[in-house]
Write a protein that holds these residues in place. Structure first.
Motif, short mmCIF file in Angstrom:
data_model
loop_
_atom_site.label_atom_id
_atom_site.label_comp_id
_atom_site.label_asym_id
_atom_site.label_seq_id
_atom_site.Cartn_x
_atom_site.Cartn_y
_atom_site.Cartn_z
N SER A 80 0.40 -1.08 0.04
CA SER A 80 -0.09 -0.17 0.04
C SER A 80 0.18 1.39 -0.21
CB SER A 80 -0.87 0.19 1.64
OG SER A 80 -2.11 -0.57 0.90
N PHE A 81 0.24 2.42 -1.20
CA PHE A 81 1.19 3.56 -1.07
C PHE A 81 -0.78 4.42 -0.26
CE2 PHE A 81 3.52 0.70 -4.45
CZ PHE A 81 4.26 1.57 -4.14
N PRO A 82 0.98 5.69 0.13
CA PRO A 82 -0.19 6.74 0.34
C PRO A 82 0.85 7.87 -0.90
CG PRO A 82 2.29 6.91 1.52
CD PRO A 82 2.21 5.79 0.74
N ALA A 83 -0.08 8.50 -1.20
CA ALA A 83 0.04 9.72 -2.07
C ALA A 83 1.14 10.74 -1.94
CB ALA A 83 -1.15 10.45 -2.59
N PHE B 200 4.99 18.77 -5.91
CA PHE B 200 4.42 17.89 -6.57
C PHE B 200 2.68 18.63 -6.05
CE2 PHE B 200 8.17 15.31 -6.50
CZ PHE B 200 8.02 14.91 -7.59
N LYS B 201 2.36 18.94 -8.02
CA LYS B 201 0.50 19.33 -7.97
C LYS B 201 0.80 17.34 -8.01
CE LYS B 201 2.14 22.63 -11.34
NZ LYS B 201 0.95 24.10 -9.96
N LYS B 202 -0.74 17.62 -7.68
CA LYS B 202 -1.73 16.54 -7.05
C LYS B 202 -2.09 15.62 -8.62
CE LYS B 202 -3.03 17.44 -3.11
NZ LYS B 202 -4.28 18.19 -2.64
N PHE B 203 -1.51 16.27 -9.69
CA PHE B 203 -2.24 15.21 -10.77
C PHE B 203 -0.75 14.71 -11.36
CE2 PHE B 203 -0.84 19.26 -12.71
CZ PHE B 203 0.35 18.76 -13.69
N GLU B 204 -0.17 15.85 -11.65
CA GLU B 204 1.42 14.47 -11.80
C GLU B 204 1.75 13.72 -10.72
OE1 GLU B 204 4.73 18.54 -12.54
OE2 GLU B 204 3.44 18.63 -10.30
N VAL B 205 1.13 13.33 -8.97
CA VAL B 205 1.73 12.73 -8.39
C VAL B 205 1.01 11.28 -8.94
CG1 VAL B 205 1.48 11.65 -6.20
CG2 VAL B 205 2.38 13.60 -6.53
N ALA B 206 -0.22 11.84 -9.09
CA ALA B 206 -0.97 10.29 -10.46
C ALA B 206 -0.38 9.88 -10.58
CB ALA B 206 -2.62 10.58 -10.27
N LYS C 234 -10.54 15.14 -1.44
CA LYS C 234 -11.16 14.72 -3.16
C LYS C 234 -10.04 15.52 -4.18
CE LYS C 234 -15.33 15.55 -0.32
NZ LYS C 234 -16.84 15.92 -0.39
N GLU C 235 -9.45 16.21 -3.77
CA GLU C 235 -8.72 16.55 -5.60
C GLU C 235 -7.60 15.27 -5.49
OE1 GLU C 235 -5.65 20.07 -6.76
OE2 GLU C 235 -6.63 20.22 -4.44
N MET C 236 -6.91 14.96 -4.50
CA MET C 236 -6.26 13.81 -5.28
C MET C 236 -6.72 12.48 -5.13
SD MET C 236 -2.47 12.75 -4.72
CE MET C 236 -2.19 11.95 -6.60
N MET C 237 -7.64 12.34 -4.57
CA MET C 237 -9.21 11.08 -5.15
C MET C 237 -9.36 11.26 -6.31
SD MET C 237 -10.36 8.27 -5.09
CE MET C 237 -9.70 7.43 -2.73
N GLU C 238 -9.02 12.59 -7.37
CA GLU C 238 -9.69 13.42 -8.12
C GLU C 238 -8.91 12.89 -10.03
OE1 GLU C 238 -11.80 15.89 -10.45
OE2 GLU C 238 -11.79 17.15 -8.50
N ALA C 239 -7.61 13.26 -8.45
CA ALA C 239 -6.74 13.38 -9.94
C ALA C 239 -6.58 11.64 -10.51
CB ALA C 239 -5.14 13.72 -9.31
N PHE C 240 -6.56 10.65 -9.26
CA PHE C 240 -5.90 8.78 -8.97
C PHE C 240 -7.04 8.57 -9.97
CE2 PHE C 240 -3.15 9.03 -5.49
CZ PHE C 240 -2.24 8.63 -6.60
N GLU C 241 -8.74 9.30 -9.89
CA GLU C 241 -9.65 8.72 -10.63
C GLU C 241 -9.44 9.09 -12.34
OE1 GLU C 241 -13.49 9.50 -8.79
OE2 GLU C 241 -13.12 7.21 -7.49
N ASN C 242 -8.83 10.26 -12.61
CA ASN C 242 -8.69 11.19 -14.05
C ASN C 242 -7.59 10.61 -14.54
OD1 ASN C 242 -10.89 12.68 -13.50
ND2 ASN C 242 -9.35 14.25 -12.92
N GLU C 243 -6.54 10.07 -13.43
CA GLU C 243 -5.79 9.23 -15.08
C GLU C 243 -6.76 7.61 -15.07
OE1 GLU C 243 -1.81 8.63 -15.71
OE2 GLU C 243 -2.57 10.36 -14.85
#
Length: 843
Positions: free
Chosen positions: A408-411, A419-425, A454-463
């Protein structure tokens, strides 16, 4: 005019590809019909050779396998997992396209007849791969118990197959083109046969079993009915008998029609939409995206979920820490410290871990995990920040796959690192996808996002959405501009025969493509130069004779003037096919030689021992334990014994515990980036010798380190009482990593002419090295290794010397090297040379 929407889609694909590439280089090579026909016959050997020679993965696309020529290697890239789902009990049922003789499970099912006479079809193939003992064991069963009735199954050991058991199941035999009535009469017998298989699996506590489309081949049972009966039998057995929850049932066939019928039956009979998933080649999913979604990347299952990372119940939890390893800094690290307790900080502070690594390993202590991987990244403004983050995730995945099944990884990187959240995703998902391409084992990977983010979750889901759309709606290739090559290669490869190459090195990728082009070039004669021909064994020579007969070619081995190889003549298509099989065979011999050298070298500097288990101290097992220890593994299994490498304890199969010792024979040493050797990009310009060849352009420099070889080199320096010389050797691309692993060997780089003896050659200049090794013009790059070499007492050499001559008539007191007294030196002990740098030039 180019359609605007098409251009936009292409542009997005190119941009996404360029972003994901970083230093990762990918390649795609279309195949014409003649090339496709060759690789359809020897694709397994081809993939194996590309991997060993260039550390490059080759995936065949739309190349239908027509049968293995007889390679003795194992091709892990040919297995294709088509579909996977789970039963209510937790049992995984998956559909595979693969050769059952190579499929990696604990038990495989053989389509047997009542006499267990394995003379045709799948039975013959399994016996040929597993060895004659399978038939002998089967004969014993028949002699003792009589024939095996239709609908029943028995099991034997698996011989040389990559599994533990063969379950011989007797299905019904029908006439060709059977009527519906005949099929209906036979159906209960097929159902009983599957039931008998599952009973053996349950009784023997088998963890994974591979079942083919029983009775559908030589026994003529219709494929669709066969698939339905097999899947229904599994479902009903699970409902009424109950499997072990960790069981894996693989439905494995190597012909496309059977694979498709099995996939159809599983979807129709077993699928529960909440836990099903499919993939073929790339990620594909029709599941709704949510925080509990799972996505398949080959053998890796990636799950996105919300929660607290310190509460995860997995084998490995990943933490993100500062360079000083202070766990009280940072929200994630502090939460893990509070849950795990102070001992985790004490372990990471004890100084056991080198600062050179970006991943530190500790126990889990009070956490619900076996190990914690503490990762160190750099701030976003650092030029290497993106690559380091990608590498950190990749390294955690690699380490976890060597002994664990879930991580299991955190963001990582969104806090103080900037880092921007979309970059991490994007970076983390790319790392999982790239790792999965070459990973052979099942691994569950979780991205755990803090519930309020929620922003991080959205970035991963968009990816994930972007990847899913790309897989489901590929862009159509139009030859518009060269800039669109990325999009073209991604999509056209799924429509026409092709080879997809994947490598972390663009140089390795170019060499792999050039070698492939040469191997598939029509020619009635081909010569493969490789001194490892001298290490081919009796089985290898039998395989060469078999190849010669099967392909109607002439195969001749040669070894003259210190250079060996094999020449193949015949029909161009058959020559290419035989040459690829021979390359794979030589790669296998090369790797076995390297492993033996690696074992002896490690055994010379470190020993593992246990008073209660003396056989631990053998060179093979001691070296195996040392490699696992340096890789950062917590546990390692040997036969039926489990060794805890951190606590230095061993538990045998009776549960008895013993102490294990690790003794460094020379100087103490610890892990060098999770191994005993490493290759690191070098940016300094002051390391190259005094006379680099000015006609060449340097494209890459790597620092080579090997802690075991360095200790042996120092010992030889004291023995010879000599100061080392800075010398050069030109090598082929396929031996660069081997020299870093096990040092210099005369088999790796024989010069064009052995004028000064049969040893390991070096030159005092790059110019001299170019002249010594002038027969490597077939490669795309020039590879020069700079080394420290102990020449000691040297004398003029000659071609007939296989050892340096005696100093004063005493055969035990000899010169240390031979030379031309100008710039060429020849040593006869590889431990007299220490590789320092690899310099890659363009012409």
């Amino acid at each position: 005019m180019i359609d605007a929407s098409f251009s936009q889609v292409i542009g997005v694909c190119v941009l996404r590809k360029l972003q994901a590439m970083s230093d990762k280089e990918q390649g795609w090579m279309p195949l014409v019909s003649e090339q496709t026909a060759v690789l359809a016959r020897c694709g397994e050997a081809f993939c194996h050779a590309v991997n060993v020679k260039f550390n490059c993965t080759a995936i065949l696309r739309n190349v239908e396998e027509v049968g293995s020529i007889g390679s003795s290697t194992s091709g892990v890239w040919r297995a294709e997992k088509r579909y996977s789902t789970k039963l209510s009990s937790g049992v995984e049922v998956s559909v595979w396209k693969d050769d059952l003789t190579r499929h990696k499970v604990e038990a495989v099912v053989n389509a047997a007849n009542e006499k267990l006479n394995h003379g045709g079809g799948l039975a013959q193939a399994l016996c040929a791969a597993g060895g004659p003992m399978i038939q002998k064991w089967s004969d014993v069963i028949i002699q003792k118990y009589g024939r095996v009735k239709v609908g029943e199954a028995v099991h034997t050991s698996a011989g040389d197959l990559p599994c533990k058991y063969i379950i011989h199941a007797v299905g019904p035999c029908l006439s060709p083109n059977p009527s519906k009535w005949e099929t209906d009469q036979a159906a209960p017998h097929l159902y009983n046969a599957i039931n008998s298989i599952l009973c053996i699996v349950l009784k023997e506590n088998i963890s994974s079993v591979a079942i083919p489309a029983l009775s559908s081949g030589l026994f003529h049972f219709p494929r669709d009915r066969c698939a339905d009966i097999i899947v229904k039998a599994i479902k009903q057995f699970d409902e009424f008998t109950k499997f072990q929850s960790n069981l894996e049932i693989h439905l494995v066939n190597n012909d496309e029609p059977s694979v498709q019928e099995m996939e159809r039956a599983v979807k129709a009979i077993l699928v529960q939409s909440s836990i099903s998933g499919t993939y073929s080649g790339a990620v594909q999913s029709s599941m709704a995206l949510s925080s509990n979604s799972k996505f398949k990347f080959w053998n890796v299952t990636l799950q996105l979920k919300t929660g607290a990372i310190e509460e995860e119940k997995v084998h490995v939890i990943v933490n993100t820490i500062s360079e000083d390893c202070n766990l009280s800094l940072g929200l994630i690290s502090k939460a893990i410290l509070n849950k795990a307790g102070r001992k985790i900080q004490e372990e990471i502070s004890r100084g056991k871990h080198h600062k050179s690594t970006n991943v530190h390993v500790t126990k889990g202590y009070n956490l619900n995990c076996d190990a914690v991987y503490h990762t160190v990244c750099v701030v976003r403004s650092d030029p290497m920040a993106t690559q380091i983050l990608h590498n950190v995730v990749s390294e955690c995945l690699r380490k976890a796959s060597m002994g664990y099944k879930s991580i299991s990884f955190p963001a990582i990187g969104t806090g103080n690192l900037g880092f921007k959240k979309f970059e991490v995703a994007r970076i983390m998902t790319d790392a999982v996808a790239n790792f999965a391409k070459s990973n052979m084992k099942e691994l569950d990977v979780n991205f755990v996002v803090y519930p309020k983010d929620k922003e991080m979750m959205e970035a991963f889901e968009n990816e994930m959405k972007m990847r899913t759309r790309a897989a489901e709606s590929p862009v159509v290739y139009n030859d518009i501009k060269t800039n669109f090559a990325f999009a073209a290669s991604e999509t056209t490869a799924h429509k026409m025969p092709s080879v997809e190459f994947d490598s972390v090195s663009r140089e390795a990728l170019r060499e792999a493509k050039e070698w492939t082009t040469n191997m598939l070039k029509p020619s009635d004669i081909m010569t493969i130069k490789n001194n490892h021909v001298i290490y081919l064994g009796q089985d290898d020579h039998a395989s060469l004779l078999s190849l010669q007969t099967m392909l109607n070619v002439r195969i001749e081995e040669f070894f003259r003037n210190g250079k060996g190889g094999i020449t193949i003549t015949g029909n161009p298509s058959n020559v290419s096919c035989a040459a690829i099989e021979v390359e794979s065979m030589l790669c296998k011999a090369q790797e076995e030689f390297a492993q033996a050298e690696e074992r002896d070298m490690l055994y010379s500097v470190v020993r593992w021992s246990c008073k209660d288990v003396p056989w631990i101290q053998t060179p093979e097992i001691s070296a195996d334990l040392e490699k696992a220890y340096l890789a950062g593994n917590v546990n390692h299994e040997i036969n039926t014994h489990k060794v805890n490498l951190m606590n230095k304890t061993l538990v045998d199969d009776y549960g008895r515990s013993s102490n294990v010792e690790r003794t460094c024979l020379l100087d103490r040493f610890e892990s060098l980036k999770n191994s005993f050797y490493s290759r690191t990009p070098e940016t300094r310009n002051d390391y190259v010798g005094k006379e680099p060849w000015k006609a060449l352009n340097v494209v890459k420099k790597e620092k080579l380190e090997n802690i075991a070889l360095k200790q042996l080199f120092k010992m030889n320096m004291q023995r010879l009482n000599d100061k080392p010389k800075c010398l050069y050797q030109r090598v082929s691309a396929q031996f660069c990593d081997l020299i870093c692993r096990v040092g210099f060997q005369k088999e790796f780089a024989p010069p064009a002419e052995q004028r000064y003896g049969s040893g390991i050659y070096f030159s005092s200049t790059v110019d001299g090295a170019m002249k010594l090794w002038k027969d490597q013009e077939h490669e795309q790059y020039i590879y020069i290794i700079q080394a420290q070499v102990l020449t000691g007492k040297s004398t003029i050499g000659s071609p007939h010397h296989i050892l340096p001559p005696p100093l004063h008539g005493d055969p035990l007191d000899r010169y240390d090297s031979l030379s031309d007294m100008l710039q060429t030196y020849v040593i006869f002990n590889g431990q007299q040379a220490l590789p320092e740098y690899l310099i890659i030039y363009t012409r």
